[in-house]
Design a protein around this motif. Structure first.
Motif, PDB file in Angstrom:
ATOM      1  N   PHE A 292      41.800  19.788  36.101  1.00  0.00           N
ATOM      2  CA  PHE A 292      42.828  20.118  34.952  1.00  0.00           C
ATOM      3  C   PHE A 292      42.325  21.806  34.535  1.00  0.00           C
ATOM      4  CE2 PHE A 292      44.948  21.006  30.795  1.00  0.00           C
ATOM      5  CZ  PHE A 292      46.427  20.369  31.278  1.00  0.00           C
ATOM      6  N   SER A 293      41.136  21.296  33.503  1.00  0.00           N
ATOM      7  CA  SER A 293      40.841  22.742  32.843  1.00  0.00           C
ATOM      8  C   SER A 293      40.971  24.183  34.291  1.00  0.00           C
ATOM      9  CB  SER A 293      39.636  22.617  32.183  1.00  0.00           C
ATOM     10  OG  SER A 293      39.704  22.061  31.768  1.00  0.00           O
ATOM     11  N   LEU A 294      39.749  23.997  34.891  1.00  0.00           N
ATOM     12  CA  LEU A 294      39.882  24.794  35.832  1.00  0.00           C
ATOM     13  C   LEU A 294      42.018  25.478  36.503  1.00  0.00           C
ATOM     14  CD1 LEU A 294      37.127  26.072  37.817  1.00  0.00           C
ATOM     15  CD2 LEU A 294      37.798  25.420  39.698  1.00  0.00           C
ATOM     16  N   LEU A 295      41.992  24.428  36.952  1.00  0.00           N
ATOM     17  CA  LEU A 295      43.245  24.451  37.554  1.00  0.00           C
ATOM     18  C   LEU A 295      44.034  25.710  36.524  1.00  0.00           C
ATOM     19  CD1 LEU A 295      44.415  21.755  39.549  1.00  0.00           C
ATOM     20  CD2 LEU A 295      43.506  24.196  40.568  1.00  0.00           C
ATOM     21  N   LYS A 296      43.788  25.046  35.102  1.00  0.00           N
ATOM     22  CA  LYS A 296      45.104  25.789  34.179  1.00  0.00           C
ATOM     23  C   LYS A 296      44.852  27.216  34.426  1.00  0.00           C
ATOM     24  CE  LYS A 296      45.085  25.656  29.283  1.00  0.00           C
ATOM     25  NZ  LYS A 296      44.429  25.060  28.136  1.00  0.00           N
ATOM     26  N   ILE A 297      43.769  27.543  33.934  1.00  0.00           N
ATOM     27  CA  ILE A 297      43.280  29.507  33.524  1.00  0.00           C
ATOM     28  C   ILE A 297      43.698  29.725  34.694  1.00  0.00           C
ATOM     29  CG2 ILE A 297      40.885  30.497  33.350  1.00  0.00           C
ATOM     30  CD1 ILE A 297      42.012  28.731  31.058  1.00  0.00           C
TER      31      ILE A 297
ATOM     32  N   LEU B 237      41.993  46.837  36.617  1.00  0.00           N
ATOM     33  CA  LEU B 237      42.013  45.078  36.361  1.00  0.00           C
ATOM     34  C   LEU B 237      42.878  44.381  37.104  1.00  0.00           C
ATOM     35  CD1 LEU B 237      44.206  45.625  32.142  1.00  0.00           C
ATOM     36  CD2 LEU B 237      41.252  44.787  32.496  1.00  0.00           C
ATOM     37  N   MET B 238      42.989  44.830  37.619  1.00  0.00           N
ATOM     38  CA  MET B 238      43.910  44.459  39.146  1.00  0.00           C
ATOM     39  C   MET B 238      42.729  44.479  40.279  1.00  0.00           C
ATOM     40  SD  MET B 238      46.991  43.305  38.698  1.00  0.00           S
ATOM     41  CE  MET B 238      47.044  43.873  37.106  1.00  0.00           C
ATOM     42  N   ILE B 239      41.996  45.158  40.688  1.00  0.00           N
ATOM     43  CA  ILE B 239      40.552  44.497  41.232  1.00  0.00           C
ATOM     44  C   ILE B 239      39.887  44.166  40.512  1.00  0.00           C
ATOM     45  CG2 ILE B 239      38.204  46.047  41.721  1.00  0.00           C
ATOM     46  CD1 ILE B 239      40.731  48.654  42.228  1.00  0.00           C
ATOM     47  N   ALA B 240      39.294  44.005  39.387  1.00  0.00           N
ATOM     48  CA  ALA B 240      38.666  42.654  38.366  1.00  0.00           C
ATOM     49  C   ALA B 240      39.247  41.035  38.571  1.00  0.00           C
ATOM     50  CB  ALA B 240      38.340  42.805  36.886  1.00  0.00           C
ATOM     51  N   ALA B 241      40.528  40.939  38.443  1.00  0.00           N
ATOM     52  CA  ALA B 241      41.401  40.025  38.645  1.00  0.00           C
ATOM     53  C   ALA B 241      40.953  38.876  39.047  1.00  0.00           C
ATOM     54  CB  ALA B 241      42.879  40.252  38.932  1.00  0.00           C
ATOM     55  N   PRO B 242      40.653  39.079  40.582  1.00  0.00           N
ATOM     56  CA  PRO B 242      39.754  37.646  40.801  1.00  0.00           C
ATOM     57  C   PRO B 242      38.459  37.402  40.231  1.00  0.00           C
ATOM     58  CG  PRO B 242      40.747  39.429  42.474  1.00  0.00           C
ATOM     59  CD  PRO B 242      40.566  40.204  41.356  1.00  0.00           C
ATOM     60  N   PHE B 243      37.440  37.935  40.616  1.00  0.00           N
ATOM     61  CA  PHE B 243      36.453  38.022  39.762  1.00  0.00           C
ATOM     62  C   PHE B 243      36.602  37.607  38.222  1.00  0.00           C
ATOM     63  CE2 PHE B 243      36.109  41.466  42.240  1.00  0.00           C
ATOM     64  CZ  PHE B 243      35.504  40.897  43.242  1.00  0.00           C
ATOM     65  N   CYS B 244      37.499  37.426  37.654  1.00  0.00           N
ATOM     66  CA  CYS B 244      37.202  37.236  36.122  1.00  0.00           C
ATOM     67  C   CYS B 244      38.188  36.245  36.172  1.00  0.00           C
ATOM     68  CB  CYS B 244      38.323  38.814  35.474  1.00  0.00           C
ATOM     69  SG  CYS B 244      37.504  40.476  35.414  1.00  0.00           S
ATOM     70  N   ILE B 245      39.147  36.180  37.235  1.00  0.00           N
ATOM     71  CA  ILE B 245      39.777  34.399  36.622  1.00  0.00           C
ATOM     72  C   ILE B 245      38.962  33.335  37.015  1.00  0.00           C
ATOM     73  CG2 ILE B 245      41.264  33.528  37.797  1.00  0.00           C
ATOM     74  CD1 ILE B 245      43.264  35.874  38.168  1.00  0.00           C
TER      75      ILE B 245
ATOM     76  N   THR C 124      36.017  28.805  35.324  1.00  0.00           N
ATOM     77  CA  THR C 124      34.655  28.169  36.254  1.00  0.00           C
ATOM     78  C   THR C 124      33.725  27.724  34.819  1.00  0.00           C
ATOM     79  OG1 THR C 124      34.122  28.982  37.971  1.00  0.00           O
ATOM     80  CG2 THR C 124      32.464  27.583  37.187  1.00  0.00           C
ATOM     81  N   LYS C 125      33.366  28.711  33.268  1.00  0.00           N
ATOM     82  CA  LYS C 125      32.792  28.978  32.534  1.00  0.00           C
ATOM     83  C   LYS C 125      33.861  28.060  31.816  1.00  0.00           C
ATOM     84  CE  LYS C 125      31.333  31.937  28.182  1.00  0.00           C
ATOM     85  NZ  LYS C 125      30.857  32.883  28.072  1.00  0.00           N
ATOM     86  N   TYR C 126      35.077  28.203  31.546  1.00  0.00           N
ATOM     87  CA  TYR C 126      35.875  27.175  30.255  1.00  0.00           C
ATOM     88  C   TYR C 126      36.093  25.869  31.223  1.00  0.00           C
ATOM     89  CZ  TYR C 126      39.859  25.415  28.147  1.00  0.00           C
ATOM     90  OH  TYR C 126      40.707  24.616  26.758  1.00  0.00           O
TER      91      TYR C 126
ATOM     92  N   ALA D  50      28.769  23.635  24.146  1.00  0.00           N
ATOM     93  CA  ALA D  50      30.002  22.581  24.008  1.00  0.00           C
ATOM     94  C   ALA D  50      30.925  23.159  23.344  1.00  0.00           C
ATOM     95  CB  ALA D  50      29.122  20.998  23.207  1.00  0.00           C
ATOM     96  N   GLU D  51      31.723  23.960  23.225  1.00  0.00           N
ATOM     97  CA  GLU D  51      31.870  24.669  22.556  1.00  0.00           C
ATOM     98  C   GLU D  51      33.068  25.497  23.312  1.00  0.00           C
ATOM     99  OE1 GLU D  51      30.346  26.956  19.272  1.00  0.00           O
ATOM    100  OE2 GLU D  51      29.285  25.751  18.953  1.00  0.00           O
ATOM    101  N   PRO D  52      34.120  24.536  24.121  1.00  0.00           N
ATOM    102  CA  PRO D  52      35.422  25.975  24.269  1.00  0.00           C
ATOM    103  C   PRO D  52      36.382  26.795  24.059  1.00  0.00           C
ATOM    104  CG  PRO D  52      35.177  23.397  24.991  1.00  0.00           C
ATOM    105  CD  PRO D  52      34.689  23.732  23.703  1.00  0.00           C
ATOM    106  N   SER D  53      36.319  27.483  24.519  1.00  0.00           N
ATOM    107  CA  SER D  53      37.047  28.901  24.360  1.00  0.00           C
ATOM    108  C   SER D  53      37.314  29.516  25.357  1.00  0.00           C
ATOM    109  CB  SER D  53      36.001  29.722  23.283  1.00  0.00           C
ATOM    110  OG  SER D  53      36.672  31.169  22.656  1.00  0.00           O
ATOM    111  N   ALA D  54      38.705  29.542  25.474  1.00  0.00           N
ATOM    112  CA  ALA D  54      39.393  30.825  25.916  1.00  0.00           C
ATOM    113  C   ALA D  54      39.567  32.131  26.180  1.00  0.00           C
ATOM    114  CB  ALA D  54      40.425  29.969  27.610  1.00  0.00           C
ATOM    115  N   MET D  55      39.140  32.284  24.964  1.00  0.00           N
ATOM    116  CA  MET D  55      39.599  33.819  24.195  1.00  0.00           C
ATOM    117  C   MET D  55      39.274  35.004  25.363  1.00  0.00           C
ATOM    118  SD  MET D  55      37.757  35.336  20.744  1.00  0.00           S
ATOM    119  CE  MET D  55      37.917  33.696  19.482  1.00  0.00           C
TER     120      MET D  55
END
Length: 223
Positions: free
Chosen positions: A20-25, A78-86, A91-93, A197-202
């Motif tokens: 769920f967290s993965l799909l949300k991001i 930013l557009m080129i980096a989008a797939p990698f950043c997402i 995954t990290k989140y 163990a500190e979830p952050s999507a900042m």
């Protein structure tokens, strides 16, 4: 209900939390990228107007960067980096969410006993003296194998492998000769799990914000 069944149900629940967290991001990232990309191309095309003619993609790219070097350059990066950043941020989140749940719910009943068992087996089967980063790299590889071999639970193995890979040699307090590596790595690994163990999507939302800022720059400023 026995302990094994309880743990299986719990880890199934953790799998759901991770997915769920993965799909949300992913959903937020893809939606934002598609919208900003569409609007960005439209803004750039409108700003150049008829001068573009029927130019191809490469000519359009060059013309827009020359016309708006800062804003268009930032937009394309930013557009080129989008797939990698997402992918990285999602995954990290997701990992931080399930680590947080596991640390809070079963730190003493699942996490620490498993680490103790793996480290003890590592110590008995493959003793190693760790004095430098090369020794630590070898020890880490062997300990990762112990994590993989000591449980069929893929989530638990993934969590501990993820945390162990985050532990750097410089974080180990190896200065005290009376303290052995096994105790140090166990303590450091548990500390790292609590740190993770500190979830952050900042950072993810900062990236999304930059996408929209690039649109604002392109629309309002001729830079």
């Amino acid at each position: 209900m026995n302990t094994l069944t309880t743990h299986l149900k719990y880890f199934s629940k953790l799998s759901g939390v991770f997915i769920f967290s993965l799909l949300k991001i992913y959903a937020i990232g893809i939606l934002s990228t598609v919208i900003t990309f569409t609007l960005g191309i439209y803004i750039l095309a409108e700003s150049l107007g008829a001068s573009l003619g029927h130019s191809g993609a490469l000519a359009f790219l060059i013309a827009t960067v020359m016309a708006k070097p800062l804003s268009a350059g930032l937009f394309y990066l930013l557009m080129i980096a989008a797939p990698f950043c997402i992918a990285i941020f999602s995954t990290k989140y997701g990992m931080s969410r399930i680590i947080s749940r596991l640390v809070q719910d079963h730190s003493k009943t699942i996490l620490i006993p498993f680490i103790d068992k793996a480290v003890e087996k590592f110590k008995n089967n493959q003793p190693i003296v760790v004095k430098n980063s090369a020794d630590y790299a070898l020890a880490k590889t062997r300990l990762l194998n112990e994590f993989k071999n000591n449980s069929e639970n893929k989530i638990l193995k993934r969590i501990l492998s993820y945390a162990l890979n985050k532990v750097k040699f410089d974080e180990l307090n190896l200065g005290d000769e009376n303290t052995n590596f096994d105790d140090i790595i166990k303590t450091t690994l548990i500390e790292k799990l609590h740190e993770l163990a500190e979830p952050s999507a900042m950072l993810f939302y900062i990236y999304i914000g930059l996408q929209w800022i690039s649109l604002i720059l392109m629309y309002f400023l001729n830079i």
